[in-house]
Write a protein that holds these residues in place. Structure first.
Motif, PDB file in Angstrom:
ATOM      1  N   ALA A  40     -22.714  39.827 -38.000  1.00 46.64           N
ATOM      2  CA  ALA A  40     -23.761  40.583 -38.799  1.00 46.64           C
ATOM      3  C   ALA A  40     -24.633  41.465 -38.054  1.00 46.64           C
ATOM      4  O   ALA A  40     -25.008  42.717 -38.601  1.00 46.64           O
ATOM      5  CB  ALA A  40     -24.296  39.636 -39.544  1.00 46.64           C
ATOM      6  N   GLN A  41     -24.945  41.323 -36.832  1.00 41.71           N
ATOM      7  CA  GLN A  41     -25.935  42.016 -36.253  1.00 41.71           C
ATOM      8  C   GLN A  41     -25.232  43.395 -35.817  1.00 41.71           C
ATOM      9  O   GLN A  41     -25.831  44.282 -35.131  1.00 41.71           O
ATOM     10  CB  GLN A  41     -26.598  41.242 -35.025  1.00 41.71           C
ATOM     11  N   GLN A  42     -24.055  43.100 -35.787  1.00 45.34           N
ATOM     12  CA  GLN A  42     -23.022  44.539 -35.142  1.00 45.34           C
ATOM     13  C   GLN A  42     -23.268  45.494 -36.080  1.00 45.34           C
ATOM     14  O   GLN A  42     -22.702  46.644 -35.896  1.00 45.34           O
ATOM     15  CB  GLN A  42     -21.905  44.221 -35.061  1.00 45.34           C
ATOM     16  N   THR A  43     -23.529  45.424 -37.524  1.00 46.49           N
ATOM     17  CA  THR A  43     -23.488  46.313 -38.472  1.00 46.49           C
ATOM     18  C   THR A  43     -24.886  46.880 -38.550  1.00 46.49           C
ATOM     19  O   THR A  43     -25.917  46.221 -38.175  1.00 46.49           O
ATOM     20  CB  THR A  43     -23.295  45.669 -39.837  1.00 46.49           C
ATOM     21  N   ALA A  44     -25.002  47.978 -39.123  1.00 45.52           N
ATOM     22  CA  ALA A  44     -26.367  48.836 -39.193  1.00 45.52           C
ATOM     23  C   ALA A  44     -27.231  47.933 -40.055  1.00 45.52           C
ATOM     24  O   ALA A  44     -28.575  47.900 -39.891  1.00 45.52           O
ATOM     25  CB  ALA A  44     -26.101  50.146 -39.838  1.00 45.52           C
ATOM     26  N   SER A  45     -26.888  47.369 -41.298  1.00 42.84           N
ATOM     27  CA  SER A  45     -27.565  46.660 -42.165  1.00 42.84           C
ATOM     28  C   SER A  45     -28.015  45.333 -41.793  1.00 42.84           C
ATOM     29  O   SER A  45     -29.028  44.666 -42.121  1.00 42.84           O
ATOM     30  CB  SER A  45     -26.982  46.511 -43.728  1.00 42.84           C
ATOM     31  N   GLY A  46     -27.108  44.583 -40.865  1.00 44.22           N
ATOM     32  CA  GLY A  46     -27.279  43.269 -40.481  1.00 44.22           C
ATOM     33  C   GLY A  46     -27.319  42.123 -41.407  1.00 44.22           C
ATOM     34  O   GLY A  46     -27.367  41.089 -41.462  1.00 44.22           O
ATOM     35  N   ASN A  47     -26.298  42.654 -42.614  1.00 47.72           N
ATOM     36  CA  ASN A  47     -25.896  41.866 -43.863  1.00 47.72           C
ATOM     37  C   ASN A  47     -24.677  41.348 -43.702  1.00 47.72           C
ATOM     38  O   ASN A  47     -23.764  41.867 -43.314  1.00 47.72           O
ATOM     39  CB  ASN A  47     -25.995  42.743 -44.850  1.00 47.72           C
ATOM     40  N   ASP A 100     -10.558  51.485 -52.943  1.00 45.78           N
ATOM     41  CA  ASP A 100     -11.303  51.847 -53.781  1.00 45.78           C
ATOM     42  C   ASP A 100     -12.048  50.517 -54.507  1.00 45.78           C
ATOM     43  O   ASP A 100     -13.108  50.619 -54.898  1.00 45.78           O
ATOM     44  CB  ASP A 100     -10.467  52.226 -55.145  1.00 45.78           C
ATOM     45  N   GLY A 101     -11.436  49.255 -54.180  1.00 51.78           N
ATOM     46  CA  GLY A 101     -11.996  48.023 -54.489  1.00 51.78           C
ATOM     47  C   GLY A 101     -12.898  47.391 -53.717  1.00 51.78           C
ATOM     48  O   GLY A 101     -13.703  46.471 -54.137  1.00 51.78           O
ATOM     49  N   VAL A 102     -13.163  48.362 -52.613  1.00 46.85           N
ATOM     50  CA  VAL A 102     -14.270  47.617 -51.752  1.00 46.85           C
ATOM     51  C   VAL A 102     -15.526  48.488 -51.951  1.00 46.85           C
ATOM     52  O   VAL A 102     -15.771  49.633 -51.646  1.00 46.85           O
ATOM     53  CB  VAL A 102     -13.743  47.878 -50.304  1.00 46.85           C
ATOM     54  N   VAL A 103     -16.518  47.527 -52.539  1.00 45.76           N
ATOM     55  CA  VAL A 103     -17.837  48.285 -53.159  1.00 45.76           C
ATOM     56  C   VAL A 103     -18.819  48.294 -51.943  1.00 45.76           C
ATOM     57  O   VAL A 103     -18.966  46.941 -51.331  1.00 45.76           O
ATOM     58  CB  VAL A 103     -18.311  47.525 -54.415  1.00 45.76           C
ATOM     59  N   CYS A 104     -18.984  49.040 -51.436  1.00 44.85           N
ATOM     60  CA  CYS A 104     -20.167  49.146 -50.165  1.00 44.85           C
ATOM     61  C   CYS A 104     -21.310  49.753 -50.806  1.00 44.85           C
ATOM     62  O   CYS A 104     -21.530  51.002 -50.876  1.00 44.85           O
ATOM     63  CB  CYS A 104     -19.599  49.872 -49.039  1.00 44.85           C
ATOM     64  N   PRO A 105     -22.459  48.951 -50.794  1.00 42.18           N
ATOM     65  CA  PRO A 105     -23.636  49.439 -51.118  1.00 42.18           C
ATOM     66  C   PRO A 105     -24.154  50.738 -50.127  1.00 42.18           C
ATOM     67  O   PRO A 105     -23.822  50.468 -49.119  1.00 42.18           O
ATOM     68  CB  PRO A 105     -24.556  48.323 -51.364  1.00 42.18           C
ATOM     69  N   THR A 109     -24.081  51.243 -43.997  1.00 40.88           N
ATOM     70  CA  THR A 109     -23.567  52.464 -43.486  1.00 40.88           C
ATOM     71  C   THR A 109     -22.517  52.276 -42.699  1.00 40.88           C
ATOM     72  O   THR A 109     -21.574  53.217 -42.595  1.00 40.88           O
ATOM     73  CB  THR A 109     -24.716  53.094 -42.878  1.00 40.88           C
ATOM     74  N   THR A 110     -22.297  51.326 -41.835  1.00 40.45           N
ATOM     75  CA  THR A 110     -21.178  51.100 -41.128  1.00 40.45           C
ATOM     76  C   THR A 110     -20.017  50.938 -41.892  1.00 40.45           C
ATOM     77  O   THR A 110     -18.894  51.573 -41.512  1.00 40.45           O
ATOM     78  CB  THR A 110     -21.535  49.765 -40.114  1.00 40.45           C
ATOM     79  N   ALA A 111     -20.093  50.251 -42.876  1.00 39.74           N
ATOM     80  CA  ALA A 111     -18.734  49.918 -43.776  1.00 39.74           C
ATOM     81  C   ALA A 111     -18.461  51.082 -44.470  1.00 39.74           C
ATOM     82  O   ALA A 111     -17.447  51.342 -44.394  1.00 39.74           O
ATOM     83  CB  ALA A 111     -19.115  48.491 -44.787  1.00 39.74           C
ATOM     84  N   ARG A 112     -19.473  51.797 -44.918  1.00 36.95           N
ATOM     85  CA  ARG A 112     -19.213  52.994 -45.600  1.00 36.95           C
ATOM     86  C   ARG A 112     -18.466  54.205 -44.836  1.00 36.95           C
ATOM     87  O   ARG A 112     -17.503  54.702 -45.294  1.00 36.95           O
ATOM     88  CB  ARG A 112     -20.368  53.509 -46.338  1.00 36.95           C
ATOM     89  N   GLN A 113     -18.985  54.140 -43.613  1.00 41.24           N
ATOM     90  CA  GLN A 113     -18.269  54.857 -42.676  1.00 41.24           C
ATOM     91  C   GLN A 113     -16.859  54.673 -42.523  1.00 41.24           C
ATOM     92  O   GLN A 113     -16.043  55.593 -42.305  1.00 41.24           O
ATOM     93  CB  GLN A 113     -19.020  55.394 -41.479  1.00 41.24           C
ATOM     94  N   GLN A 114     -16.617  53.169 -42.248  1.00 43.42           N
ATOM     95  CA  GLN A 114     -15.319  52.761 -41.658  1.00 43.42           C
ATOM     96  C   GLN A 114     -14.481  52.930 -42.847  1.00 43.42           C
ATOM     97  O   GLN A 114     -13.161  53.448 -42.880  1.00 43.42           O
ATOM     98  CB  GLN A 114     -15.280  51.542 -41.349  1.00 43.42           C
ATOM     99  N   ARG A 115     -14.809  52.773 -44.206  1.00 45.03           N
ATOM    100  CA  ARG A 115     -14.023  52.885 -45.333  1.00 45.03           C
ATOM    101  C   ARG A 115     -13.771  54.489 -45.501  1.00 45.03           C
ATOM    102  O   ARG A 115     -12.318  54.594 -45.845  1.00 45.03           O
ATOM    103  CB  ARG A 115     -14.871  52.334 -46.662  1.00 45.03           C
TER     104      ARG A 115
END
Length: 149
Positions: A40-47, A100-105, A109-115
């Motif tokens: 979780a800490q490796q992501t920008a949001s830590g979520n 398309d089914g992966v909803v990234c708030p 930011t990390t998940a959105r960029q990778q998606r």
């Protein structure tokens, strides 16, 4: 995450507990991977939810890399197997639908960029497959043989 009740997997995410026949004091087993704090800490949001998004995106990325190798093989040789081209086209379309089914708030930011990167990869692979389809169809038209569906 998968839910297991009474020996079967619960498939409908939208169904209510009552409609699934789950009674009070029933045991429901939750299957899934536990998110480690380091992940979780490796992501920008830590979520922790972002880690879940990233793992779903990574599965599509891994599949796409396998398909890329198969597409390269088809591009190097003579296209003999029209079913392989159709299969790759279908699988890439399914991958795009999965993404398309992966909803990234917006905070993920990390998940959105990778998606975004994986969507671009799948689209470029789909363009290559479409090019293979058209070259196959052109070759068959010259020979008077039926077209690729």
């Amino acid at each position: 995450m998968t839910l297991l009740y009474n020996g079967g997997y619960l498939q409908d995410d939208q169904a209510t507990i009552a409609s699934l026949g789950i009674r009070p004091y029933a045991t429901i087993v939750v299957l899934g991977d536990q998110v480690l704090n380091e992940q979780a800490q490796q992501t920008a949001s830590g979520n922790e939810e972002e880690v879940g998004c990233l793992s779903r995106i990574q599965k599509v990325m891994d599949q796409s890399q396998t398909w890329e190798k198969r597409i390269s093989t088809l591009e190097q040789g003579d296209i003999q197997d029209k079913d392989e081209v159709l299969y790759l086209s279908e699988m890439l379309m399914r991958a795009l639908i999965t993404l398309d089914g992966v909803v990234c708030p917006s905070s993920f930011t990390t998940a959105r960029q990778q998606r975004r990167d994986v969507v671009h990869l799948c689209q470029s692979l789909l363009d290559r497959v479409d090019s293979l389809k058209s070259s196959y169809q052109d070759g068959k038209k010259e020979n008077g043989i039926d077209e690729l569906a």
